[in-house]
Design a protein around this motif. Structure first.
Motif, PDB file in Angstrom:
ATOM      1  N   GLN A   1      11.561  17.370  -3.522  1.00  0.00           N
ATOM      2  CA  GLN A   1      10.715  16.183  -3.511  1.00  0.00           C
ATOM      3  C   GLN A   1      10.797  15.464  -4.850  1.00  0.00           C
ATOM      4  OE1 GLN A   1       7.025  18.481  -2.951  1.00  0.00           O
ATOM      5  NE2 GLN A   1       6.259  17.485  -4.772  1.00  0.00           N
ATOM      6  N   GLY A   2      10.318  14.234  -4.846  1.00  0.00           N
ATOM      7  CA  GLY A   2      10.312  13.452  -6.079  1.00  0.00           C
ATOM      8  C   GLY A   2      11.236  12.257  -5.996  1.00  0.00           C
ATOM      9  N   LEU A   3      11.670  11.798  -7.154  1.00  0.00           N
ATOM     10  CA  LEU A   3      12.455  10.577  -7.243  1.00  0.00           C
ATOM     11  C   LEU A   3      13.955  10.863  -7.198  1.00  0.00           C
ATOM     12  CD1 LEU A   3      12.143   7.496  -7.608  1.00  0.00           C
ATOM     13  CD2 LEU A   3      12.371   7.858 -10.058  1.00  0.00           C
ATOM     14  N   TRP A   4      14.682  10.138  -6.340  1.00  0.00           N
ATOM     15  CA  TRP A   4      16.130  10.178  -6.232  1.00  0.00           C
ATOM     16  C   TRP A   4      16.654   8.750  -6.410  1.00  0.00           C
ATOM     17  CZ3 TRP A   4      19.134  14.543  -4.213  1.00  0.00           C
ATOM     18  CH2 TRP A   4      18.349  15.682  -3.947  1.00  0.00           C
TER      19      TRP A   4
ATOM     20  N   LEU B   1      11.232   9.886   3.954  1.00  0.00           N
ATOM     21  CA  LEU B   1      11.893  11.179   3.769  1.00  0.00           C
ATOM     22  C   LEU B   1      10.910  12.239   3.304  1.00  0.00           C
ATOM     23  CD1 LEU B   1      15.207  10.043   2.027  1.00  0.00           C
ATOM     24  CD2 LEU B   1      14.892  10.725   4.413  1.00  0.00           C
ATOM     25  N   LYS B   2      11.072  13.460   3.820  1.00  0.00           N
ATOM     26  CA  LYS B   2      10.257  14.589   3.436  1.00  0.00           C
ATOM     27  C   LYS B   2      11.151  15.709   2.898  1.00  0.00           C
ATOM     28  CE  LYS B   2       6.427  12.714   4.897  1.00  0.00           C
ATOM     29  NZ  LYS B   2       5.364  12.275   3.964  1.00  0.00           N
ATOM     30  N   ASN B   3      10.591  16.485   1.991  1.00  0.00           N
ATOM     31  CA  ASN B   3      11.314  17.581   1.361  1.00  0.00           C
ATOM     32  C   ASN B   3      11.818  18.586   2.391  1.00  0.00           C
ATOM     33  OD1 ASN B   3      12.255  19.447  -0.519  1.00  0.00           O
ATOM     34  ND2 ASN B   3      10.256  20.412  -0.716  1.00  0.00           N
ATOM     35  N   ASN B   4      13.147  18.832   2.379  1.00  0.00           N
ATOM     36  CA  ASN B   4      13.798  19.830   3.241  1.00  0.00           C
ATOM     37  C   ASN B   4      13.582  19.587   4.731  1.00  0.00           C
ATOM     38  OD1 ASN B   4      15.352  21.631   1.703  1.00  0.00           O
ATOM     39  ND2 ASN B   4      13.512  22.639   0.932  1.00  0.00           N
ATOM     40  N   LEU B   5      13.350  18.339   5.111  1.00  0.00           N
ATOM     41  CA  LEU B   5      13.181  17.985   6.518  1.00  0.00           C
ATOM     42  C   LEU B   5      14.292  17.010   6.920  1.00  0.00           C
ATOM     43  CD1 LEU B   5      11.402  18.204   9.073  1.00  0.00           C
ATOM     44  CD2 LEU B   5      10.163  16.188   8.256  1.00  0.00           C
ATOM     45  N   ALA B   6      15.056  17.375   7.959  1.00  0.00           N
ATOM     46  CA  ALA B   6      16.153  16.514   8.412  1.00  0.00           C
ATOM     47  C   ALA B   6      15.608  15.205   8.979  1.00  0.00           C
ATOM     48  CB  ALA B   6      16.985  17.238   9.461  1.00  0.00           C
ATOM     49  N   SER B   7      16.210  14.095   8.563  1.00  0.00           N
ATOM     50  CA  SER B   7      15.766  12.773   8.999  1.00  0.00           C
ATOM     51  C   SER B   7      16.964  11.951   9.453  1.00  0.00           C
ATOM     52  CB  SER B   7      15.046  12.030   7.865  1.00  0.00           C
ATOM     53  OG  SER B   7      13.932  12.759   7.404  1.00  0.00           O
ATOM     54  N   ASN B   8      16.731  11.092  10.431  1.00  0.00           N
ATOM     55  CA  ASN B   8      17.779  10.208  10.935  1.00  0.00           C
ATOM     56  C   ASN B   8      17.720   8.890  10.164  1.00  0.00           C
ATOM     57  OD1 ASN B   8      19.840   9.189  12.666  1.00  0.00           O
ATOM     58  ND2 ASN B   8      18.271   8.083  13.818  1.00  0.00           N
TER      59      ASN B   8
ATOM     60  N   THR C   1      11.819   7.826  -2.860  1.00  0.00           N
ATOM     61  CA  THR C   1      10.901   8.912  -3.139  1.00  0.00           C
ATOM     62  C   THR C   1      10.845   9.859  -1.951  1.00  0.00           C
ATOM     63  OG1 THR C   1       9.538   7.510  -4.561  1.00  0.00           O
ATOM     64  CG2 THR C   1       8.519   9.515  -3.720  1.00  0.00           C
ATOM     65  N   VAL C   2      11.058  11.136  -2.204  1.00  0.00           N
ATOM     66  CA  VAL C   2      10.995  12.162  -1.161  1.00  0.00           C
ATOM     67  C   VAL C   2       9.634  12.850  -1.267  1.00  0.00           C
ATOM     68  CG1 VAL C   2      12.008  14.303  -0.301  1.00  0.00           C
ATOM     69  CG2 VAL C   2      13.484  12.518  -1.243  1.00  0.00           C
ATOM     70  N   GLY C   3       8.892  12.813  -0.168  1.00  0.00           N
ATOM     71  CA  GLY C   3       7.557  13.405  -0.169  1.00  0.00           C
ATOM     72  C   GLY C   3       7.580  14.888   0.136  1.00  0.00           C
ATOM     73  N   GLN C   4       6.386  15.481   0.141  1.00  0.00           N
ATOM     74  CA  GLN C   4       6.258  16.913   0.409  1.00  0.00           C
ATOM     75  C   GLN C   4       6.452  17.212   1.883  1.00  0.00           C
ATOM     76  OE1 GLN C   4       2.464  18.130  -1.182  1.00  0.00           O
ATOM     77  NE2 GLN C   4       3.160  18.031  -3.280  1.00  0.00           N
TER      78      GLN C   4
ATOM     79  N   ASN D   1       0.806  -1.222   0.000  1.00  0.00           N
ATOM     80  CA  ASN D   1       0.000   0.000   0.000  1.00  0.00           C
ATOM     81  C   ASN D   1       0.836   1.267   0.000  1.00  0.00           C
ATOM     82  OD1 ASN D   1      -2.525  -1.313   0.053  1.00  0.00           O
ATOM     83  ND2 ASN D   1      -2.285  -1.691   2.248  1.00  0.00           N
ATOM     84  N   ARG D   2       1.955   1.243  -0.671  1.00  0.00           N
ATOM     85  CA  ARG D   2       2.801   2.435  -0.778  1.00  0.00           C
ATOM     86  C   ARG D   2       2.349   3.267  -1.967  1.00  0.00           C
ATOM     87  NH1 ARG D   2       9.027   1.038  -0.379  1.00  0.00           N
ATOM     88  NH2 ARG D   2       9.058   3.326  -0.312  1.00  0.00           N
ATOM     89  N   GLN D   3       2.669   4.559  -1.917  1.00  0.00           N
ATOM     90  CA  GLN D   3       2.283   5.460  -2.996  1.00  0.00           C
ATOM     91  C   GLN D   3       3.034   5.099  -4.275  1.00  0.00           C
ATOM     92  OE1 GLN D   3       2.911   9.581  -2.143  1.00  0.00           O
ATOM     93  NE2 GLN D   3       1.965  10.294  -4.028  1.00  0.00           N
ATOM     94  N   VAL D   4       2.296   5.036  -5.391  1.00  0.00           N
ATOM     95  CA  VAL D   4       2.895   4.711  -6.683  1.00  0.00           C
ATOM     96  C   VAL D   4       3.124   6.005  -7.454  1.00  0.00           C
ATOM     97  CG1 VAL D   4       2.585   3.475  -8.858  1.00  0.00           C
ATOM     98  CG2 VAL D   4       1.739   2.478  -6.736  1.00  0.00           C
ATOM     99  N   HIS D   5       4.367   6.216  -7.919  1.00  0.00           N
ATOM    100  CA  HIS D   5       4.712   7.417  -8.667  1.00  0.00           C
ATOM    101  C   HIS D   5       4.883   7.043 -10.135  1.00  0.00           C
ATOM    102  CE1 HIS D   5       5.440   9.911  -5.068  1.00  0.00           C
ATOM    103  NE2 HIS D   5       5.812   8.755  -4.533  1.00  0.00           N
ATOM    104  N   THR D   6       4.111   7.699 -11.005  1.00  0.00           N
ATOM    105  CA  THR D   6       4.112   7.354 -12.423  1.00  0.00           C
ATOM    106  C   THR D   6       4.655   8.470 -13.298  1.00  0.00           C
ATOM    107  OG1 THR D   6       1.821   8.121 -12.590  1.00  0.00           O
ATOM    108  CG2 THR D   6       2.169   5.769 -12.188  1.00  0.00           C
ATOM    109  N   GLY D   7       5.035   9.616 -12.730  1.00  0.00           N
ATOM    110  CA  GLY D   7       5.586  10.704 -13.525  1.00  0.00           C
ATOM    111  C   GLY D   7       7.000  10.405 -13.993  1.00  0.00           C
ATOM    112  N   PHE D   8       7.410  11.044 -15.091  1.00  0.00           N
ATOM    113  CA  PHE D   8       8.761  10.854 -15.614  1.00  0.00           C
ATOM    114  C   PHE D   8       9.782  11.421 -14.624  1.00  0.00           C
ATOM    115  CE2 PHE D   8      12.235  12.723 -18.320  1.00  0.00           C
ATOM    116  CZ  PHE D   8      12.845  11.526 -18.597  1.00  0.00           C
TER     117      PHE D   8
END
Length: 264
Positions: free
Chosen positions: A238-241, A178-185, A261-264, A134-141
């Protein structure tokens, strides 16, 4: 509040502009302007409005070109049909087929470009595409990998056999949230075939931003207790890395490349 404060989808700007163009055409013609100039205004004014919108929310040259082509074709059709309506004439079937073909081609290009930039609608991805866990599916280029990255795969292939024989257990925690511009451990728990902690290993992860290598970065891990390594990570967009994990312990080497994938 600015007129273009919110970003619109390509579907809204493209088909909304066409609707405005049709309404504008008949209003201007009803006001007494000639059929030709009504068609010109119905193509020019929506496109000028879209250019003003693009100055705030730049969609890319390809999207701008699609809008120009569709608005121009629509204006031409309005002029033709408006003239025939005025003369009460019927168009021959051959021009209708040609016009329909090119309008369909423009529509198909617009749909494909919209899918490439924004991905498929959520309803379609949920209904027809596989969705493990049930993870988010990303279909954009996602963009392209810089050409010089290809050289890294040669050494990676040579080490695959050695890596299989290691039997290491590598548990990576934190990359899936991971979230955009948010520090994560980010935590990596490392053990050998016998499930014993592997200590004093050198661990790094490179993060490659698809289509923009200027955002690439590398983080290095510190061992906080036997077999457990930590690092702080903040990704700028955000987006695909693409992540490239490298673990070195003496002569042993472990590598893992995977998209994240880095979310918003």
């Amino acid at each position: 509040m600015p007129i273009f404060a919110n970003e619109l989808s390509m579907t809204e700007t493209l088909f909304g502009g066409l609707l405005v163009a049709v309404i504008l055409f008949f209003l201007v013609r009803k006001a007494g302007l000639s059929n030709f100039w009504a068609g010109v205004l119905s193509g020019v004014l929506p496109f000028i409005t879209y250019i003003a919108y693009s100055s705030k929310h730049w969609p890319g040259g390809d999207v701008l070109t699609i809008h120009f082509a569709v608005y121009l074709a629509n204006a031409g059709l309005l002029i033709v049909f408006g003239g025939m309506q005025k003369k009460k004439e019927n168009m021959h079937w051959a021009p209708r087929v040609i016009i329909g073909f090119f309008m369909g081609l423009l529509l198909l290009n617009a749909i494909l470009l919209s899918v490439a930039t924004r991905g498929l609608p959520d309803l379609i991805t949920r209904s027809f595409l596989p969705n493990p866990a049930n993870r988010q599916v990303h279909t954009g280029f996602p963009g392209v990998i810089p050409h010089d990255r290809n050289k890294l795969y040669e050494s990676h292939v040579q080490k695959i056999e050695q890596q299989k024989n290691l039997g290491w257990n590598v548990d990576i925690q934190g990359l899936d949230v991971l979230k955009n511009n948010l520090a994560s451990n980010i935590t990596i728990k490392l053990s050998d075939k016998q499930r014993q902690p592997i200590v004093a290993a050198t661990i790094t992860i490179e993060f490659w931003r698809m289509a923009n290598s200027a955002d690439d970065q590398t983080i290095r891990f510190s061992e906080t207790k036997p077999g457990e390594y930590h690092a702080m990570l903040r990704l700028s967009d955000q987006g695909l890395w693409l992540s490239d994990l490298e673990i070195v312990k003496g002569e042993a080497h472990y590598a893992l490349k995977q998209p994240i994938t880095v979310g918003q």
